[in-house]
Design a protein around this motif. Structure first.
Motif, mmCIF file in Angstrom:
data_model
loop_
_atom_site.group_PDB
_atom_site.id
_atom_site.type_symbol
_atom_site.label_atom_id
_atom_site.label_comp_id
_atom_site.label_asym_id
_atom_site.label_seq_id
_atom_site.Cartn_x
_atom_site.Cartn_y
_atom_site.Cartn_z
ATOM 1 N N THR A 180 0.872 -1.290 0.245
ATOM 2 C CA THR A 180 0.065 -0.050 0.129
ATOM 3 C C THR A 180 0.886 1.202 -0.112
ATOM 4 O O THR A 180 0.560 2.293 -0.828
ATOM 5 C CB THR A 180 -0.906 0.017 1.222
ATOM 6 O OG1 THR A 180 -1.771 -1.128 1.057
ATOM 7 C CG2 THR A 180 -1.749 1.194 1.190
ATOM 8 N N THR A 181 1.907 1.310 0.606
ATOM 9 C CA THR A 181 2.846 2.666 0.834
ATOM 10 C C THR A 181 3.410 2.589 -0.492
ATOM 11 O O THR A 181 3.758 3.820 -0.885
ATOM 12 C CB THR A 181 3.706 2.518 2.046
ATOM 13 O OG1 THR A 181 3.091 2.354 3.379
ATOM 14 C CG2 THR A 181 4.796 3.352 2.132
ATOM 15 N N SER A 196 -1.645 6.550 1.355
ATOM 16 C CA SER A 196 -1.974 5.434 2.321
ATOM 17 C C SER A 196 -2.920 5.783 3.595
ATOM 18 O O SER A 196 -3.736 5.070 3.933
ATOM 19 C CB SER A 196 -0.539 4.706 3.069
ATOM 20 O OG SER A 196 -0.024 3.891 2.008
#
Length: 179
Positions: free
Chosen positions: A139-140, A148
């Motif tokens: 996600t990051t 995020s």
């Protein structure tokens, strides 16, 4: 590493092409573009869910998937769009005249769309966050720290429940039970 700057309505987005990584800057979203691609994204999500739920294994439930997406960031480059989206898909069915929730999932995704010759967009690829330990790093790396943080821990299922009630011809306030 090659860096390319694309102007957006909220400022500039830096795309790091050499690494295959696109740093997404959350913020204002082109609402006209979002309204054009949202139905395409949500239809694709629902189509991909077919065959994956418990409710579909019980024909009497007449179960269907309902999906929604919320934009975290959109980047347009010519006829292509990279959409970072927060998605929620829920499977609903009907048992004894009552709406039941049979399963679902809330997953961040990156979807790429291209404009077809007829002018409409189509999804050409997508990635989704893995379950478990790799979720946070995925996600990051796809959304950046700010993106995020923009992802919701929870998304309301109310719009999906309303769509399911309408599909099954139920009252707008009909309760939702468990499958």
């Amino acid at each position: 590493m090659t860096a390319v700057r694309w102007a957006t309505g909220a400022g500039a987005v830096v795309v790091l092409v050499g690494t295959g990584f696109w740093a997404m800057r959350p913020g204002q979203v082109d609402s006209r573009l979002w309204e054009e691609i949202r139905p395409v994204i949500e239809a694709r999500l629902a189509a991909e869910q077919r065959g994956t739920g418990y409710g579909e294994e019980v024909p009497a439930l007449d179960a269907h998937w309902f999906c929604r997406a919320e934009p975290v960031g959109l980047e347009r480059h010519g006829d292509e769009v990279r959409a970072g989206v927060d998605t929620l898909c829920v499977e609903y069915g009907l048992r004894d005249g009552h709406l039941v929730e049979c399963g679902g999932g809330h997953v961040p995704r990156v979807m790429r769309l291209a404009r077809a010759a007829d002018g409409r967009y189509r999804v050409v690829s997508h990635e989704q966050a893995p379950d478990g330990a790799g979720n946070a790093s995925w996600t990051t790396s796809r959304f950046g720290r700010l993106g995020s943080a923009a992802l919701r821990d929870e998304m309301s299922s109310a719009p999906l429940e309303n769509a399911a009630r309408a599909r099954y011809g139920l009252r707008k306030d009909a309760p939702v039970g468990d499958c």
